[in-house]
Design a protein around this motif. Structure first.
Motif, mmCIF file in Angstrom:
data_model
loop_
_atom_site.group_PDB
_atom_site.id
_atom_site.type_symbol
_atom_site.label_atom_id
_atom_site.label_comp_id
_atom_site.label_asym_id
_atom_site.label_seq_id
_atom_site.Cartn_x
_atom_site.Cartn_y
_atom_site.Cartn_z
ATOM 1 N N ASN A 10 0.812 -1.223 0.000
ATOM 2 C CA ASN A 10 0.000 0.000 0.000
ATOM 3 C C ASN A 10 0.844 1.271 0.000
ATOM 4 O O ASN A 10 0.302 2.368 0.092
ATOM 5 C CB ASN A 10 -0.917 0.018 1.228
ATOM 6 N N GLN A 11 2.148 1.119 -0.089
ATOM 7 C CA GLN A 11 3.052 2.265 -0.002
ATOM 8 C C GLN A 11 2.891 3.199 -1.196
ATOM 9 O O GLN A 11 2.676 2.772 -2.322
ATOM 10 C CB GLN A 11 4.501 1.757 0.045
ATOM 11 N N GLY A 12 2.981 4.502 -0.940
ATOM 12 C CA GLY A 12 3.009 5.488 -2.016
ATOM 13 C C GLY A 12 1.690 5.763 -2.678
ATOM 14 O O GLY A 12 1.655 6.327 -3.789
ATOM 15 N N ARG A 13 0.571 5.389 -2.029
ATOM 16 C CA ARG A 13 -0.742 5.625 -2.631
ATOM 17 C C ARG A 13 -1.627 6.540 -1.804
ATOM 18 O O ARG A 13 -2.654 7.003 -2.290
ATOM 19 C CB ARG A 13 -1.476 4.291 -2.834
ATOM 20 N N SER A 14 -1.281 6.784 -0.559
ATOM 21 C CA SER A 14 -2.107 7.639 0.297
ATOM 22 C C SER A 14 -1.264 8.772 0.853
ATOM 23 O O SER A 14 -0.102 8.576 1.224
ATOM 24 C CB SER A 14 -2.732 6.827 1.436
ATOM 25 N N PHE A 15 -1.865 9.952 0.911
ATOM 26 C CA PHE A 15 -1.126 11.154 1.253
ATOM 27 C C PHE A 15 -2.014 12.115 2.045
ATOM 28 O O PHE A 15 -3.236 11.977 2.067
ATOM 29 C CB PHE A 15 -0.652 11.879 -0.018
ATOM 30 N N ILE A 16 -1.360 13.097 2.638
ATOM 31 C CA ILE A 16 -2.053 14.238 3.222
ATOM 32 C C ILE A 16 -1.745 15.438 2.337
ATOM 33 O O ILE A 16 -0.635 15.593 1.834
ATOM 34 C CB ILE A 16 -1.596 14.477 4.668
ATOM 35 N N ARG A 113 4.398 23.104 3.549
ATOM 36 C CA ARG A 113 4.582 21.702 3.135
ATOM 37 C C ARG A 113 3.947 21.544 1.764
ATOM 38 O O ARG A 113 2.728 21.385 1.645
ATOM 39 C CB ARG A 113 3.951 20.729 4.131
ATOM 40 N N PRO A 114 4.738 21.611 0.699
ATOM 41 C CA PRO A 114 4.169 21.592 -0.650
ATOM 42 C C PRO A 114 3.653 20.235 -1.116
ATOM 43 O O PRO A 114 3.020 20.145 -2.164
ATOM 44 C CB PRO A 114 5.346 22.049 -1.519
ATOM 45 N N ALA A 115 3.918 19.178 -0.361
ATOM 46 C CA ALA A 115 3.420 17.835 -0.707
ATOM 47 C C ALA A 115 3.850 17.417 -2.117
ATOM 48 O O ALA A 115 3.043 16.959 -2.926
ATOM 49 C CB ALA A 115 1.896 17.764 -0.567
ATOM 50 N N VAL A 116 5.124 17.579 -2.390
ATOM 51 C CA VAL A 116 5.661 17.264 -3.715
ATOM 52 C C VAL A 116 5.395 15.815 -4.092
ATOM 53 O O VAL A 116 5.040 15.504 -5.235
ATOM 54 C CB VAL A 116 7.174 17.564 -3.749
ATOM 55 N N ASP A 117 5.547 14.902 -3.131
ATOM 56 C CA ASP A 117 5.337 13.479 -3.426
ATOM 57 C C ASP A 117 3.901 13.200 -3.828
ATOM 58 O O ASP A 117 3.628 12.391 -4.712
ATOM 59 C CB ASP A 117 5.746 12.619 -2.224
ATOM 60 N N LEU A 118 2.957 13.894 -3.202
ATOM 61 C CA LEU A 118 1.537 13.726 -3.544
ATOM 62 C C LEU A 118 1.281 14.109 -4.989
ATOM 63 O O LEU A 118 0.709 13.316 -5.770
ATOM 64 C CB LEU A 118 0.682 14.578 -2.601
ATOM 65 N N TYR A 119 1.672 15.305 -5.382
ATOM 66 C CA TYR A 119 1.343 15.779 -6.723
ATOM 67 C C TYR A 119 2.110 15.017 -7.802
ATOM 68 O O TYR A 119 1.622 14.875 -8.927
ATOM 69 C CB TYR A 119 1.559 17.292 -6.800
#
Length: 345
Positions: A10-16, A113-119
């Motif tokens: 489930n890694q890398g699929r859910s974010f804030i 916190r720009p949430a680069v990994d999310l986008y």
């Protein structure tokens, strides 16, 4: 209570979402439109800004405000949008300069916190699944990926109707209540403790049609009644409401829960749907006794999958250099990407 483990699958699929930190970034739709009309290039840095309140209260789950977003850009690049940059310099910079955090003071034109990994994770998706992090509803919706999603929203890098159905199921919400903290009467959803620990069935593709029906029905009811997700599900859980549109929605949730149970191979379970007393009050839901059985089975699956991943040499581990405790995947599994941590600015 036995603990559940985070799963590599489930890694890398859910974010804030993004933590903006600065009211000066926020614009009305009219302000944003005026800036774009004056210079079409400004569209590069102006986005709809969806927060948890809009998601759960507006009939179309849309954003009521816009936001200035200079991404992870340098000050020089941000200044190439002079009219927009001037707003941030005037309305954000003075407050940021008072902040105790040096990086927040020095890089004041960007989100904290720009949430680069999310986008990055959702860059190829037209729509994404989102859920309000603080909510009693715990219902996902599909929204446009071309907007800034607030830190009050959990984001799943998924867009299929099958995934919408699964995350709308009682199986997911029961797991969420088990593995999250609460804030008064609301759930404080934690993607790392809920989504990353939830063992999925082998396939959910069979839920596609049910997910499409759920989305269509729900959108139509909210539009007709001019209500959002919170008020809609208050009606669903109200035993005095027998309107045909609400009973139809209840029926769709029953169907989805039975299909999810079947996907896990639990077709023998009698879900015994009805109005049951729960910690959240009276809810139209699976029998609480059956929910306990489901949670026990999910926990057993979680432990089994975690053990299998560890035996194959892949597992979550803490990064000592990361004070926030974000997890990485251990070395030895190059086929699974390691998420990029956000930098706190």
């Amino acid at each position: 209570m036995a603990t559940s483990n985070r799963l590599v699958a489930n890694q890398g699929r859910s974010f804030i979402g993004s933590y903006v930190l600065g009211k000066g970034f926020i614009l009305s739709p009219q302000q944003a439109e005026d800036l774009i009309q004056r210079d079409p290039r400004n569209k590069d840095v102006l986005f709809a800004y969806l927060n948890g309140e809009d998601l759960n209260s507006r009939p179309d789950c849309s954003a009521s405000r816009w936001v200035i977003n200079f991404h992870d850009w340098s000050e020089e690049r941000a200044r190439s949008y002079p009219e927009v940059f001037a707003i941030v310099e005037r309305d954000v910079k003075p407050e940021r300069l008072k902040n105790n955090n040096r990086q927040r003071r020095e890089i004041w034109w960007r989100f904290t916190r720009p949430a680069v990994d999310l986008y990055r994770a959702i860059s190829n998706l037209d729509r994404v699944l989102v859920v309000a992090l603080v909510s009693r509803t715990v219902m996902p919706a599909r929204v446009s990926s071309q907007q800034v999603l607030s830190h009050k929203i959990g984001v799943f890098a998924l867009e299929g109707a099958d995934h919408l159905a699964f995350l709308s199921s009682s199986i997911h919400s029961s797991w969420a209540w088990r593995n999250s903290s609460t804030m008064k009467a609301d759930l404080n959803y934690s993607p790392s403790d809920v989504y990353e620990t939830l063992p999925w069935p082998e396939s959910v593709i069979e839920l596609t049609a049910a997910g499409q029906a759920l989305e269509t029905t729900r959108c139509l009811i909210m539009e007709n009644r001019r209500i959002g997700l919170t008020k809609l599900y208050n009606l669903v859980h109200d035993a005095t409401i027998a309107a045909s549109d609400i009973t139809s929605l209840r029926g769709l949730h029953e169907e989805i829960d039975r299909m999810v149970a079947d996907a896990y191979g639990w077709g023998e379970l009698d879900l015994n749907y009805g109005f049951h007393s729960t910690r959240q009050g009276v809810r139209y839901a699976i029998d609480p006794v059956v929910q306990i059985e489901i949670l026990d089975r999910l926990l057993e699956l979680n432990h089994g999958q975690h053990d299998l991943e560890a035996a194959n040499g892949v597992f979550h581990r803490k990064n000592r250099n990361n004070p926030k405790g974000w997890n990485e995947i251990s070395a030895g599994s190059p086929e699974i990407p390691t998420p990029v941590d956000d930098v706190l600015f």
